[in-house]
Design a protein around this motif. Structure first.
Motif, short mmCIF file in Angstrom:
data_model
loop_
_atom_site.label_atom_id
_atom_site.label_comp_id
_atom_site.label_asym_id
_atom_site.label_seq_id
_atom_site.Cartn_x
_atom_site.Cartn_y
_atom_site.Cartn_z
N HIS A 45 0.80 -1.22 0.00
CA HIS A 45 0.00 0.00 0.00
C HIS A 45 0.84 1.27 0.00
O HIS A 45 0.29 2.36 -0.21
CB HIS A 45 -0.97 -0.01 1.18
CG HIS A 45 -2.15 -0.91 0.96
ND1 HIS A 45 -3.40 -0.44 0.66
CD2 HIS A 45 -2.25 -2.25 0.94
CE1 HIS A 45 -4.24 -1.45 0.48
NE2 HIS A 45 -3.57 -2.57 0.65
N HIS A 50 -0.90 -0.79 -5.67
CA HIS A 50 -1.95 -1.24 -4.77
C HIS A 50 -3.33 -0.84 -5.29
O HIS A 50 -3.45 -0.05 -6.22
CB HIS A 50 -1.76 -0.64 -3.37
CG HIS A 50 -1.83 0.86 -3.36
ND1 HIS A 50 -0.77 1.64 -3.75
CD2 HIS A 50 -2.83 1.71 -3.03
CE1 HIS A 50 -1.11 2.92 -3.65
NE2 HIS A 50 -2.36 2.99 -3.22
N GLY A 51 -4.36 -1.40 -4.69
CA GLY A 51 -5.72 -0.97 -4.99
C GLY A 51 -6.32 -1.61 -6.22
O GLY A 51 -5.70 -2.39 -6.94
N SER A 52 -7.56 -1.21 -6.47
CA SER A 52 -8.35 -1.89 -7.50
C SER A 52 -8.65 -1.02 -8.71
O SER A 52 -9.45 -1.43 -9.55
CB SER A 52 -9.69 -2.34 -6.88
OG SER A 52 -10.45 -1.21 -6.45
N ASP A 147 -7.83 -4.01 -12.10
CA ASP A 147 -7.67 -4.33 -10.69
C ASP A 147 -6.18 -4.58 -10.47
O ASP A 147 -5.68 -5.67 -10.70
CB ASP A 147 -8.49 -5.56 -10.33
CG ASP A 147 -8.42 -5.94 -8.86
OD1 ASP A 147 -7.49 -5.46 -8.16
OD2 ASP A 147 -9.28 -6.71 -8.40
N GLU A 149 -4.13 -4.60 -7.73
CA GLU A 149 -3.75 -5.54 -6.68
C GLU A 149 -4.11 -6.97 -7.07
O GLU A 149 -3.33 -7.91 -6.85
CB GLU A 149 -4.42 -5.17 -5.37
CG GLU A 149 -3.96 -5.98 -4.19
CD GLU A 149 -4.50 -5.45 -2.87
OE1 GLU A 149 -4.41 -6.18 -1.86
OE2 GLU A 149 -5.02 -4.32 -2.85
N HIS A 234 -11.82 10.38 -3.65
CA HIS A 234 -13.04 9.69 -4.04
C HIS A 234 -14.24 10.57 -3.73
O HIS A 234 -14.40 11.06 -2.61
CB HIS A 234 -13.15 8.35 -3.32
CG HIS A 234 -12.08 7.37 -3.70
ND1 HIS A 234 -12.30 6.36 -4.61
CD2 HIS A 234 -10.79 7.26 -3.31
CE1 HIS A 234 -11.19 5.67 -4.75
NE2 HIS A 234 -10.26 6.19 -3.98
N ASP A 276 -11.63 0.15 -3.66
CA ASP A 276 -10.73 1.03 -2.91
C ASP A 276 -11.49 1.93 -1.95
O ASP A 276 -10.97 2.29 -0.89
CB ASP A 276 -9.91 1.91 -3.87
CG ASP A 276 -8.90 1.10 -4.66
OD1 ASP A 276 -8.78 -0.11 -4.41
OD2 ASP A 276 -8.25 1.68 -5.55
N LYS A 283 -13.05 7.98 -8.53
CA LYS A 283 -11.72 8.37 -8.12
C LYS A 283 -11.23 9.47 -9.06
O LYS A 283 -11.21 9.29 -10.28
CB LYS A 283 -10.79 7.16 -8.17
CG LYS A 283 -9.31 7.42 -7.90
CD LYS A 283 -8.55 6.11 -8.05
CE LYS A 283 -7.05 6.30 -7.97
NZ LYS A 283 -6.34 5.00 -8.15
N THR A 330 -6.30 9.31 -0.55
CA THR A 330 -5.11 8.50 -0.34
C THR A 330 -3.94 9.12 -1.08
O THR A 330 -4.11 10.05 -1.88
CB THR A 330 -5.35 7.06 -0.83
OG1 THR A 330 -4.26 6.23 -0.43
CG2 THR A 330 -5.48 7.01 -2.35
N CYS A 332 -0.31 8.01 -3.39
CA CYS A 332 0.38 6.94 -4.10
C CYS A 332 1.61 7.57 -4.75
O CYS A 332 1.81 8.78 -4.70
CB CYS A 332 -0.52 6.27 -5.13
SG CYS A 332 -1.07 7.35 -6.47
#
Length: 400
Positions: A45, A50-52, A147, A149, A234, A276, A283, A330, A332
């Motif tokens: 993460h 990471h994440g979808s 996706d 992850e 988001h 996520d 997002k 988040t 990244c």
């Protein structure tokens, strides 16, 4: 005190993000002895995989990349079949804005025979009233959401199924040359010997380059690699028109395409956020809007309030189908090269791999294939991804 772990492997891949997992999968499926090292866990993460939710799209102004997407799509389909996992969800994509040049993108897709439409702003607003289009719009329905992850886990699982060894909690400190190849040492003193090494460390790469025993001339020939701590927010889908006249078209991910919008003052992108953030919204992020950091070692995970304000203002102006207050956020990492090309280069038996620049996720299986071809000497990598190797080794003496 003896090392906590020692051993050897024909190929060691450092980093179990999308690119590293893809490389390990490719190498192991060809029958090579492979060890995959990961500083924490696959698709960590605090990394870039990471994440979808990552955008899969065909639209590029450079036909090279569009053709590469066509090639990688077949590999994605093969990965999904082999792993029994659905990895790309179709949503389609829209590209627009005065700096995006939808007409040029449409000409590239037409040349490659990829289904698309070029719509006026009014036509697009009729189809997607939740988006305030400001120019003509390119629509191509073959795009979707990866996706990330799930893809990493699928590729790691297949690599392990072919005999690869996965070591987690193994953080690389440095690589030394030996008579037979390389010795990798972890921050806790563990060692691993390898005949060949592939370093796919993402945002950690700038902080590791000087510890890899690379020839000075090769190191000097690499492009500048910069790391940004990006932010993603988001925003919930409106369940009514919210006074904006967007109606049911804005309700739920099914009504939303992915998008890239290059306005005069901001480049933004958006996509259905998936698991996520609870499947509840879109997002949205500013492309390369995060602060520069020396490497991933220096990330804080703190969202920049100024970036949040810019993205919230963007949503208010251009996305009436969203509640303009983020319900989740988040950070990244984006690892960038100056021209946004990837870096897949090799010297002696060490390959440096950095997909880079916020658009590598969609190419993961192909990047793994390229890297495995290069590491084994069985195939080639596009020359644009090998900048250091374009410098004749005979000129390296000045760097030694």
């Amino acid at each position: 005190m003896p090392d906590a772990f020692s051993g050897s492997s024909d190929f060691v891949v450092v980093g179990a993000g999308l690119a590293g997992a893809a490389t390990a999968w490719q190498l192991a499926s060809r029958g090579h002895q492979v060890t995959l090292l990961e500083r924490s866990a696959p698709a960590a993460h605090d990394g870039s995989s990471h994440g979808s939710a990552r955008i899969f799209r065909y639209a590029y102004p450079d036909p090279f990349y569009t053709r590469a997407v066509l090639e990688t799509r077949a590999l994605w389909d093969g990965l999904a079949a082999a792993s029994g996992t659905s990895l790309i969800t179709p949503f389609g994509a829209v590209d627009y804005g005065p700096e995006r040049n939808p007409r040029l993108l449409a000409s590239v897709l037409a040349e490659e025979g990829i289904e698309h439409e070029l719509l006026s702003a009014a036509e697009a607003r009729t189809r997607w009233p939740q988006i305030a289009f400001d120019t003509e719009v390119l629509w191509h329905p073959g795009a979707g959401v990866i996706d990330a992850e799930g893809a990493v886990n699928a590729m790691v699982g297949l690599a392990v199924g072919h005999g690869a060894r996965l070591l987690t909690g193994w953080e690389l400190q440095g690589v030394e040359r030996t008579d037979s190849g390389y010795r990798l040492r972890s921050v806790t003193g563990e060692t691993l010997d390898a005949g060949n090494v592939v370093v796919s460390a993402g945002g950690w790469l700038p902080g590791l380059l000087g510890q890899l025993s690379l020839p000075a001339g090769f190191l000097a020939g690499l492009p500048e690699i910069t790391v940004r701590q990006e932010q993603a927010f988001h925003f919930k889908y409106r369940d009514d028109d919210g006074g904006a006249g967007v109606g049911a078209a804005a309700s739920g991910a099914a009504g939303w395409p992915t998008f890239i919008h290059k306005a005069a003052d901001i480049q933004a992108y958006g996509l259905p956020g998936g698991r996520d953030a609870g499947f509840a919204g879109q997002k949205v992020a500013e492309y390369n809007g995060g602060k520069l950091i020396p490497s991933a070692f220096d990330q804080t995970g703190a969202v920049d309030p100024a970036n949040r304000r810019r993205v919230v203002d963007y949503v208010r102006r251009y996305l009436p189908g969203l509640d303009p207050e983020p319900y989740a956020e988040t950070t990244c990492l984006f690892t960038n090269t100056p021209n946004e090309d990837f870096l897949i280069d090799r010297v002696e038996n060490l390959t440096v791999l950095s997909p880079c620049s916020g658009h590598g996720a969609k190419f993961a299986p192909l990047i793994g294939q390229w890297a495995a071809d290069l590491a084994t000497g069985t195939g080639s990598v596009p020359g644009r991804f090998r900048p250091a190797s374009s410098i004749p080794a005979t000129t390296w003496n000045g760097y030694q």
